[in-house]
Design a protein around this motif. Structure first.
Motif, mmCIF file in Angstrom:
data_model
loop_
_atom_site.group_PDB
_atom_site.id
_atom_site.type_symbol
_atom_site.label_atom_id
_atom_site.label_comp_id
_atom_site.label_asym_id
_atom_site.label_seq_id
_atom_site.Cartn_x
_atom_site.Cartn_y
_atom_site.Cartn_z
ATOM 1 N N HIS A 1 -0.747 4.275 0.952
ATOM 2 C CA HIS A 1 -2.051 4.598 0.743
ATOM 3 C C HIS A 1 -2.235 4.792 -0.849
ATOM 4 O O HIS A 1 -3.258 4.644 -1.577
ATOM 5 C CB HIS A 1 -2.717 5.936 1.205
ATOM 6 C CG HIS A 1 -2.930 5.677 2.867
ATOM 7 N ND1 HIS A 1 -4.003 5.179 3.052
ATOM 8 C CD2 HIS A 1 -2.299 5.691 3.848
ATOM 9 C CE1 HIS A 1 -4.009 5.028 4.391
ATOM 10 N NE2 HIS A 1 -3.001 5.584 4.910
ATOM 11 N N ILE B 1 2.235 2.928 12.802
ATOM 12 C CA ILE B 1 2.523 4.135 12.404
ATOM 13 C C ILE B 1 1.250 4.773 11.979
ATOM 14 O O ILE B 1 0.339 4.031 11.599
ATOM 15 C CB ILE B 1 3.600 4.193 11.337
ATOM 16 C CG1 ILE B 1 3.243 3.512 10.369
ATOM 17 C CG2 ILE B 1 5.082 3.923 11.971
ATOM 18 C CD1 ILE B 1 3.991 4.006 8.895
ATOM 19 N N SER B 2 0.918 6.202 12.072
ATOM 20 C CA SER B 2 -0.206 6.618 11.744
ATOM 21 C C SER B 2 -0.275 6.505 10.140
ATOM 22 O O SER B 2 0.747 6.612 9.361
ATOM 23 C CB SER B 2 -0.134 8.375 12.054
ATOM 24 O OG SER B 2 -1.183 9.035 11.455
ATOM 25 N N ASP C 1 0.370 0.555 9.285
ATOM 26 C CA ASP C 1 -0.639 1.547 9.667
ATOM 27 C C ASP C 1 -1.921 0.966 10.368
ATOM 28 O O ASP C 1 -2.816 1.648 10.491
ATOM 29 C CB ASP C 1 -0.896 2.721 8.714
ATOM 30 C CG ASP C 1 -1.320 1.990 7.451
ATOM 31 O OD1 ASP C 1 -1.562 0.662 7.474
ATOM 32 O OD2 ASP C 1 -1.721 2.663 6.328
ATOM 33 N N SER D 1 -1.746 8.360 8.130
ATOM 34 C CA SER D 1 -1.133 9.537 7.295
ATOM 35 C C SER D 1 0.074 9.850 7.122
ATOM 36 O O SER D 1 0.690 10.371 6.137
ATOM 37 C CB SER D 1 -1.733 10.957 8.144
ATOM 38 O OG SER D 1 -0.970 10.995 9.345
ATOM 39 N N LEU D 2 1.121 9.179 7.724
ATOM 40 C CA LEU D 2 2.456 9.008 7.520
ATOM 41 C C LEU D 2 2.717 8.047 6.477
ATOM 42 O O LEU D 2 3.700 8.022 6.009
ATOM 43 C CB LEU D 2 3.059 8.689 8.931
ATOM 44 C CG LEU D 2 3.188 9.794 10.113
ATOM 45 C CD1 LEU D 2 3.914 9.608 11.335
ATOM 46 C CD2 LEU D 2 3.619 11.172 9.478
ATOM 47 N N ASN D 3 1.778 7.238 6.096
ATOM 48 C CA ASN D 3 2.159 6.051 5.330
ATOM 49 C C ASN D 3 1.628 6.382 3.970
ATOM 50 O O ASN D 3 0.787 5.762 3.338
ATOM 51 C CB ASN D 3 1.513 4.644 5.683
ATOM 52 C CG ASN D 3 2.114 3.467 5.308
ATOM 53 O OD1 ASN D 3 2.994 3.667 4.388
ATOM 54 N ND2 ASN D 3 1.716 2.541 5.691
ATOM 55 N N VAL D 4 2.135 7.367 3.340
ATOM 56 C CA VAL D 4 1.552 7.949 2.056
ATOM 57 C C VAL D 4 1.849 6.874 0.817
ATOM 58 O O VAL D 4 0.988 6.577 0.062
ATOM 59 C CB VAL D 4 2.544 9.154 1.702
ATOM 60 C CG1 VAL D 4 1.908 9.914 0.311
ATOM 61 C CG2 VAL D 4 2.060 10.329 2.732
#
Length: 100
Positions: A88, A79-80, A36, A82-85
């Motif tokens: 994070h 990848i965004s 990300d 926000s898609l890499n939960v």
């Protein structure tokens, strides 16, 4: 164990370095790498990291990543965030551990 990362960019570079080393060891034919970190994705696609300005702190990792037998620049995908939960969540956990 990796050395302590001085920045988030360096931590991302160390993670990609680990992924390429693992792909080499277990002999994955055509691995796809996802990050990300748009800066890292762009830096790995550079053919000559010495002529590209910036990112001095991750150049040692970039050289090792690009010399990996499993590495191909077109296989590093951005990848965004926000898609890499999962990433994070782990980053927040690491931050809490470091602060205690």
């Amino acid at each position: 164990m990796s050395p302590p990362a001085a920045s988030a960019l360096q931590a991302e570079a160390l993670a990609l370095l680990l992924a390429t080393k693992l792909a080499d060891v277990i002999q994955i034919q055509e691995p796809q790498y996802f990050t990300d970190c748009q800066v890292l994705a762009h830096a790995t696609s550079t053919n000559n990291i010495l002529s590209t300005p910036g990112h001095w702190e991750i150049r040692p990792q970039l050289v090792t990543i690009q010399s990996s037998s499993s590495f191909q620049a077109n296989r590093v995908n951005h990848i965004s965030g926000s898609l890499n939960v999962k990433a994070h969540h782990l980053a927040r956990l690491a931050t809490r551990i470091n602060s205690t």
